[in-house]
Design an enzyme around this catalytic site. Structure first.
Site, PDB file in Angstrom:
ATOM      1  CE  LYS A 112       0.976  -3.688  -0.030  1.00 34.56           C
ATOM      2  NZ  LYS A 112       1.189  -3.726   1.351  1.00 34.56           N
ATOM      3  CE  LYS A 195       7.908  -1.604   0.325  1.00 37.00           C
ATOM      4  NZ  LYS A 195       7.316  -1.122   1.570  1.00 37.00           N
ATOM      5  CE  LYS A 198       4.887  -3.651   8.290  1.00 35.01           C
ATOM      6  NZ  LYS A 198       3.559  -3.714   7.707  1.00 35.01           N
TER       7      LYS A 198
END
Ligand code: ATP
Ligand code: LTN
Length: 333
Positions: A112, A195, A198
């Site tokens: 992130k 992965k 969203k």
């Protein structure tokens, strides 16, 4: 006494097929047998930049999606994290027990912080501690999540160990991750080595639960497949097709060998057309219920209030015991 389950989803992006298969579909299956707490992790969403209006809107939207997917607010406790202040209170106590070295290992933080390089804030770093607080407040036995959360669950278990060593055995319960064998890591449609996420900027990488039928069909049909033409489950050499087979298997209930046999001699295109239909049929009733629920904000607010009250009752008991155990003076009533 039923055992307790707790899980949540960060209020970012649009809930995807990956979230459904890896998490929410399992939450639904577990709700009969366990005492379930499912929440909207709105505080966790603040670890990346949020437009306040969009965050608020999205919180209602996620809540309506939880309900439309079949989570039952009467028999379970469904609530927003920010409505229960004990989450941030326990977060602080646990933060003071967390060695920096443990946070340095977290792979999600590394990913992130690369993705949000202009906003690598302390919240992003301590995110798993707040997650541990979410779990421990409710004395959860089991935490159903996708594979990507395994490391955070391990940290949570480490923190329980530290707490028990210092303050005794009886206050926090040791939780366990509940990760399904099939579907715990649904991959991106365009890049099946990554992965499905969203908050992916490219919306072709995921199917959202509230996409309309046309969009779903287009996204599935344009999913990356592999060289060759055989429809076979082989994650190493055929990541794209294996991902489609996994999705198909979970949604239809057919096993992977059954699907391989059904599609023997057929082309990737056949598989995609049929899979698109399965996904569309899965989400069609969800989308209809969702649209209805979103028309009545007062109803959603009432259900959120009811959920927060139920959650608060359990959470208050834990935080009071924790405060007492660590030596804080109780405030007179
Ligand atoms: P973001 O992209 O914002 O990080 P996310 O798609 O990873 O979001 P989360 O809110 O982090 O979603 O996850 C909610 C739940 O869904 C978690 O239990 C997580 O493990 C699960 N989950 C998320 N992505 C997948 C996936 N691709 N396959 C299976 N489970 C998933
Ligand atoms: N970090 C989780 C969302 C989350 C969660 C939790 C999941 C926040 N707190 C507690 C289970 C239990 C994620 O999926 N990104």
């Amino acid at each position: 006494m039923k055992k307790t389950i707790l899980s949540g989803s960060t209020v970012t992006g649009d809930l995807t097929l990956g979230n459904y298969i890896g998490a929410i579909n399992n939450w639904k299956k577990l709700q009969e047998e366990y005492d379930c707490f499912y929440f909207l992790a709105d505080l966790h969403a603040l670890t990346v930049f949020q437009d306040p209006k969009i965050l608020r809107e999205r919180t209602y939207s996620f809540f309506a999606q939880y309900l439309a997917l079949g989570l039952d607010p009467q028999n379970n406790t469904i609530f927003a994290q920010s409505h229960v202040p004990a989450h941030t209170e326990l977060n602080w106590i646990l933060t003071c027990l967390t060695p920096l070295g443990f946070l340095n290992r977290m792979t999600q933080f590394k990913e992130k912080s690369e993705k949000h390089e202009k906003n690598v804030n302390a919240g992003l770093y301590t995110y798993p501690v707040l997650m541990a607080a979410d779990i421990l407040l409710y004395q959860a036995d089991l935490v159903p999540v996708g594979e990507d959360q395994r490391q955070h669950l391990e940290l949570c278990r480490d923190l329980v160990g530290f707490f028990k060593n210092r303050y005794g055995d009886r206050i926090l319960k040791m939780p366990e991750a509940h990760i399904e064998k099939l579907g715990a890591r649904i991959m991106s449609l365009q890049d099946p080595l990554k992965k499905m996420s969203k908050s992916d900027e490219n919306d072709k990488n995921f199917v959202s639960m509230i996409d309309d039928a046309k969009k779903i069909e287009k996204k599935i049909k344009s999913a990356a497949t592999d060289s060759g033409s055989e429809i076979k489950f082989d994650v190493e050499n055929k990541a794209g097709v294996s991902n489609l087979l996994t999705i198909y298997s979970v949604l239809s209930g057919k096993t992977i060998p059954q699907l391989e046999a059904d599609y023997q001699g057929k082309m990737y295109g056949h598989l995609k057309v049929d899979l698109a239909e399965v996904v569309i049929q899965t989400f069609k009733p969800v989308k209809e219920k969702y649209d209805d629920l979103m028309k009545n904000r007062d109803h959603l607010d009432q259900l959120l209030k009811q959920g927060a009250e139920k959650a608060e009752a359990r959470a208050r008991t834990t935080i009071s015991q924790v405060y007492e155990a660590v030596g804080l003076v109780p405030r007179l009533k």
